[in-house]
Design a protein around this motif. Structure first.
Motif, short mmCIF file in Angstrom:
data_model
loop_
_atom_site.label_atom_id
_atom_site.label_comp_id
_atom_site.label_asym_id
_atom_site.label_seq_id
_atom_site.Cartn_x
_atom_site.Cartn_y
_atom_site.Cartn_z
N ARG A 1 -38.05 -4.42 -30.21
CA ARG A 1 -36.78 -4.78 -30.84
C ARG A 1 -35.85 -5.48 -29.85
O ARG A 1 -35.16 -6.43 -30.21
CB ARG A 1 -36.12 -3.55 -31.44
CG ARG A 1 -36.88 -3.03 -32.64
CD ARG A 1 -36.15 -1.89 -33.32
NE ARG A 1 -34.89 -2.29 -33.91
CZ ARG A 1 -34.74 -2.74 -35.16
NH1 ARG A 1 -35.78 -2.83 -35.93
NH2 ARG A 1 -33.57 -3.07 -35.62
N ILE A 2 -35.84 -5.02 -28.61
CA ILE A 2 -35.01 -5.66 -27.59
C ILE A 2 -35.46 -7.11 -27.38
O ILE A 2 -34.63 -8.02 -27.32
CB ILE A 2 -35.06 -4.86 -26.28
CG1 ILE A 2 -34.37 -3.51 -26.47
CG2 ILE A 2 -34.39 -5.63 -25.14
CD1 ILE A 2 -34.55 -2.56 -25.30
N ALA A 3 -36.77 -7.31 -27.29
CA ALA A 3 -37.29 -8.67 -27.13
C ALA A 3 -36.95 -9.53 -28.34
O ALA A 3 -36.65 -10.73 -28.20
CB ALA A 3 -38.80 -8.63 -26.92
N GLY A 4 -37.00 -8.95 -29.53
CA GLY A 4 -36.64 -9.68 -30.74
C GLY A 4 -35.20 -10.13 -30.73
O GLY A 4 -34.87 -11.28 -31.05
N CYS B 1 -34.77 -12.94 -28.22
CA CYS B 1 -35.28 -14.22 -28.74
C CYS B 1 -34.30 -14.86 -29.72
O CYS B 1 -34.05 -16.06 -29.66
CB CYS B 1 -36.64 -14.03 -29.40
SG CYS B 1 -37.98 -13.80 -28.26
N VAL B 2 -33.75 -14.05 -30.62
CA VAL B 2 -32.79 -14.58 -31.60
C VAL B 2 -31.53 -15.08 -30.89
O VAL B 2 -31.04 -16.18 -31.17
CB VAL B 2 -32.46 -13.51 -32.66
CG1 VAL B 2 -31.31 -13.94 -33.53
CG2 VAL B 2 -33.68 -13.23 -33.52
N ALA B 3 -31.03 -14.30 -29.95
CA ALA B 3 -29.83 -14.72 -29.22
C ALA B 3 -30.11 -15.96 -28.38
O ALA B 3 -29.27 -16.87 -28.30
CB ALA B 3 -29.34 -13.58 -28.34
N GLY B 4 -31.28 -16.02 -27.78
CA GLY B 4 -31.65 -17.19 -26.98
C GLY B 4 -31.75 -18.46 -27.80
O GLY B 4 -31.36 -19.54 -27.35
N SER B 5 -32.27 -18.34 -29.01
CA SER B 5 -32.37 -19.53 -29.86
C SER B 5 -31.00 -20.03 -30.28
O SER B 5 -30.75 -21.24 -30.30
CB SER B 5 -33.24 -19.24 -31.08
OG SER B 5 -32.63 -18.29 -31.92
N GLY C 1 -38.53 -14.15 -32.72
CA GLY C 1 -37.58 -13.04 -32.68
C GLY C 1 -37.54 -12.27 -33.99
O GLY C 1 -37.52 -11.04 -34.00
N LEU C 2 -37.53 -13.01 -35.10
CA LEU C 2 -37.55 -12.33 -36.40
C LEU C 2 -38.84 -11.57 -36.62
O LEU C 2 -38.84 -10.47 -37.17
CB LEU C 2 -37.35 -13.34 -37.53
CG LEU C 2 -35.95 -13.91 -37.69
CD1 LEU C 2 -35.92 -14.87 -38.87
CD2 LEU C 2 -34.92 -12.81 -37.89
N TRP C 3 -39.95 -12.14 -36.19
CA TRP C 3 -41.24 -11.46 -36.31
C TRP C 3 -41.24 -10.16 -35.50
O TRP C 3 -41.73 -9.14 -35.96
CB TRP C 3 -42.35 -12.39 -35.85
CG TRP C 3 -43.69 -11.75 -35.79
CD1 TRP C 3 -44.46 -11.36 -36.84
CD2 TRP C 3 -44.41 -11.38 -34.62
NE1 TRP C 3 -45.63 -10.80 -36.39
CE2 TRP C 3 -45.61 -10.80 -35.03
CE3 TRP C 3 -44.15 -11.51 -33.26
CZ2 TRP C 3 -46.56 -10.34 -34.13
CZ3 TRP C 3 -45.09 -11.05 -32.37
CH2 TRP C 3 -46.27 -10.48 -32.80
N LEU C 4 -40.65 -10.22 -34.31
CA LEU C 4 -40.59 -9.01 -33.49
C LEU C 4 -39.67 -7.96 -34.11
O LEU C 4 -39.94 -6.77 -34.04
CB LEU C 4 -40.10 -9.36 -32.07
CG LEU C 4 -41.10 -10.09 -31.19
CD1 LEU C 4 -40.40 -10.60 -29.93
CD2 LEU C 4 -42.26 -9.20 -30.84
N LEU C 5 -38.58 -8.40 -34.71
CA LEU C 5 -37.64 -7.45 -35.31
C LEU C 5 -38.17 -6.84 -36.60
O LEU C 5 -37.97 -5.65 -36.86
CB LEU C 5 -36.30 -8.14 -35.58
CG LEU C 5 -35.46 -8.45 -34.36
CD1 LEU C 5 -34.25 -9.28 -34.77
CD2 LEU C 5 -35.04 -7.19 -33.66
#
Length: 69
Positions: A5-8, A11-15, A61-65
């Motif tokens: 979830r942290i990685a997700g 990723c979303v914030a980075g995009s 990111g969405l996939w990870l979340l």
């Protein structure tokens, strides 16, 4: 919170950060320079790699979340 979830979230914030930095002109696009383009088509082609990178990061990111819990 799990590392997935942290990685997700990262990723979303980075995009979002990448799109904002591209929009404000802080970083240059990966593709051809849009400043030397002669038509809008050339500008869009020049921006495509950077925007697709941000879109791919967002999708990962969405996939990870939303992945398997």
């Amino acid at each position: 919170m799990t590392p997935r979830r942290i990685a997700g979230y990262l990723c979303v914030a980075g995009s979002f950060a990448l799109i904002l930095l591209l929009g404000y002109g802080v970083i240059d696009p990966i593709g051809a320079s849009p400043a030397q383009a002669t038509s809008m088509r050339d500008v869009l082609i020049g921006l495509m790699p950077s925007v697709l990178l941000a879109l791919g990061t967002f999708a990962i990111g969405l996939w990870l979340l939303k992945g398997k819990k």
